[in-house]
Design a protein around this motif. Structure first.
Motif, PDB file in Angstrom:
ATOM      1  N   ALA A 154       0.831  -1.204   0.000  1.00  0.00           N
ATOM      2  CA  ALA A 154       0.000   0.000   0.000  1.00  0.00           C
ATOM      3  C   ALA A 154       0.866   1.255   0.000  1.00  0.00           C
ATOM      4  CB  ALA A 154      -0.932   0.004   1.209  1.00  0.00           C
ATOM      5  N   ILE A 155       1.962   1.224   0.750  1.00  0.00           N
ATOM      6  CA  ILE A 155       2.858   2.382   0.812  1.00  0.00           C
ATOM      7  C   ILE A 155       3.591   2.541  -0.515  1.00  0.00           C
ATOM      8  CG2 ILE A 155       4.787   3.441   2.043  1.00  0.00           C
ATOM      9  CD1 ILE A 155       3.990   1.754   4.478  1.00  0.00           C
ATOM     10  N   LYS A 156       3.947   1.426  -1.144  1.00  0.00           N
ATOM     11  CA  LYS A 156       4.608   1.497  -2.452  1.00  0.00           C
ATOM     12  C   LYS A 156       3.690   2.123  -3.492  1.00  0.00           C
ATOM     13  CE  LYS A 156       7.690  -2.465  -2.003  1.00  0.00           C
ATOM     14  NZ  LYS A 156       7.955  -3.833  -2.450  1.00  0.00           N
ATOM     15  N   ARG A 157       2.412   1.714  -3.467  1.00  0.00           N
ATOM     16  CA  ARG A 157       1.448   2.214  -4.448  1.00  0.00           C
ATOM     17  C   ARG A 157       1.075   3.674  -4.214  1.00  0.00           C
ATOM     18  NH1 ARG A 157      -1.381  -2.326  -3.033  1.00  0.00           N
ATOM     19  NH2 ARG A 157      -2.995  -1.043  -2.111  1.00  0.00           N
ATOM     20  N   LYS A 158       0.791   4.021  -2.964  1.00  0.00           N
ATOM     21  CA  LYS A 158       0.229   5.335  -2.668  1.00  0.00           C
ATOM     22  C   LYS A 158       1.216   6.335  -2.086  1.00  0.00           C
ATOM     23  CE  LYS A 158      -4.434   3.777  -2.224  1.00  0.00           C
ATOM     24  NZ  LYS A 158      -5.709   4.203  -1.743  1.00  0.00           N
ATOM     25  N   GLY A 159       2.401   5.891  -1.744  1.00  0.00           N
ATOM     26  CA  GLY A 159       3.362   6.781  -1.119  1.00  0.00           C
ATOM     27  C   GLY A 159       3.128   6.846   0.382  1.00  0.00           C
ATOM     28  N   PRO A 160       3.737   7.810   1.056  1.00  0.00           N
ATOM     29  CA  PRO A 160       3.588   7.915   2.511  1.00  0.00           C
ATOM     30  C   PRO A 160       2.120   8.031   2.924  1.00  0.00           C
ATOM     31  CG  PRO A 160       5.300   9.390   1.736  1.00  0.00           C
ATOM     32  CD  PRO A 160       4.618   8.846   0.520  1.00  0.00           C
ATOM     33  N   LEU A 161       1.755   7.316   3.981  1.00  0.00           N
ATOM     34  CA  LEU A 161       0.396   7.299   4.490  1.00  0.00           C
ATOM     35  C   LEU A 161       0.409   7.553   5.987  1.00  0.00           C
ATOM     36  CD1 LEU A 161      -0.857   3.986   2.814  1.00  0.00           C
ATOM     37  CD2 LEU A 161      -1.457   6.288   2.105  1.00  0.00           C
ATOM     38  N   THR A 162      -0.687   8.081   6.512  1.00  0.00           N
ATOM     39  CA  THR A 162      -0.811   8.168   7.965  1.00  0.00           C
ATOM     40  C   THR A 162      -1.121   6.775   8.485  1.00  0.00           C
ATOM     41  OG1 THR A 162      -3.188   8.601   7.961  1.00  0.00           O
ATOM     42  CG2 THR A 162      -1.715  10.522   7.842  1.00  0.00           C
ATOM     43  N   ASP A 163      -0.938   6.570   9.776  1.00  0.00           N
ATOM     44  CA  ASP A 163      -1.209   5.257  10.346  1.00  0.00           C
ATOM     45  C   ASP A 163      -2.676   4.863  10.170  1.00  0.00           C
ATOM     46  OD1 ASP A 163      -1.939   7.225  12.151  1.00  0.00           O
ATOM     47  OD2 ASP A 163      -0.936   6.311  13.866  1.00  0.00           O
ATOM     48  N   ASP A 164      -3.599   5.828  10.258  1.00  0.00           N
ATOM     49  CA  ASP A 164      -5.019   5.546  10.052  1.00  0.00           C
ATOM     50  C   ASP A 164      -5.308   5.117   8.618  1.00  0.00           C
ATOM     51  OD1 ASP A 164      -5.713   6.166  12.684  1.00  0.00           O
ATOM     52  OD2 ASP A 164      -6.082   8.272  12.203  1.00  0.00           O
ATOM     53  N   GLU A 165      -4.710   5.804   7.661  1.00  0.00           N
ATOM     54  CA  GLU A 165      -4.896   5.446   6.251  1.00  0.00           C
ATOM     55  C   GLU A 165      -4.334   4.057   5.967  1.00  0.00           C
ATOM     56  OE1 GLU A 165      -4.578   9.892   4.223  1.00  0.00           O
ATOM     57  OE2 GLU A 165      -2.760   8.738   4.608  1.00  0.00           O
ATOM     58  N   LEU A 166      -3.171   3.769   6.530  1.00  0.00           N
ATOM     59  CA  LEU A 166      -2.547   2.464   6.327  1.00  0.00           C
ATOM     60  C   LEU A 166      -3.405   1.362   6.935  1.00  0.00           C
ATOM     61  CD1 LEU A 166      -0.207   0.796   5.268  1.00  0.00           C
ATOM     62  CD2 LEU A 166       1.008   1.291   7.397  1.00  0.00           C
ATOM     63  N   LEU A 167      -3.961   1.601   8.107  1.00  0.00           N
ATOM     64  CA  LEU A 167      -4.827   0.613   8.742  1.00  0.00           C
ATOM     65  C   LEU A 167      -6.046   0.332   7.863  1.00  0.00           C
ATOM     66  CD1 LEU A 167      -5.431  -1.193  11.166  1.00  0.00           C
ATOM     67  CD2 LEU A 167      -6.571   0.757  12.231  1.00  0.00           C
ATOM     68  N   ARG A 168      -6.653   1.392   7.309  1.00  0.00           N
ATOM     69  CA  ARG A 168      -7.795   1.213   6.405  1.00  0.00           C
ATOM     70  C   ARG A 168      -7.416   0.377   5.187  1.00  0.00           C
ATOM     71  NH1 ARG A 168      -8.720   6.488   5.304  1.00  0.00           N
ATOM     72  NH2 ARG A 168      -8.695   7.255   7.415  1.00  0.00           N
ATOM     73  N   GLU A 169      -6.263   0.691   4.593  1.00  0.00           N
ATOM     74  CA  GLU A 169      -5.795  -0.054   3.416  1.00  0.00           C
ATOM     75  C   GLU A 169      -5.565  -1.529   3.751  1.00  0.00           C
ATOM     76  OE1 GLU A 169      -5.170   0.724   0.138  1.00  0.00           O
ATOM     77  OE2 GLU A 169      -6.173   2.619   0.528  1.00  0.00           O
TER      78      GLU A 169
END
Length: 64
Positions: A3-18
């Motif tokens: 998810a980080i590779k695809r979308k770039g830096p994410l917040t912890d909440d965004e990463l949890l959703r992904e």
């Protein structure tokens, strides 16, 4: 990490959703454990963005 590779830096909440989209029943506590292991292995960098929010980004091994 995909998810980080695809979308770039994410917040912890965004990463949890992904991650919940691909794996059900992942708690915030489990995410924190995973992030800690990845950070200790030098794969991601977790930094405080604002109170209660953290930014998760991949470490670029080519520049470090």
């Amino acid at each position: 990490m995909d998810a980080i590779k695809r979308k770039g830096p994410l917040t912890d909440d965004e990463l949890l959703r992904e991650m919940r989209n691909s794996k059900e029943d992942l708690s915030f506590r489990e995410l924190n454990r995973i992030l800690m292991k990845l950070e200790l292995n030098g794969l991601v960098r977790v930094s405080r963005q604002t109170k209660g929010k953290r930014l998760v980004e991949l470490v670029d091994r080519h520049t470090e």
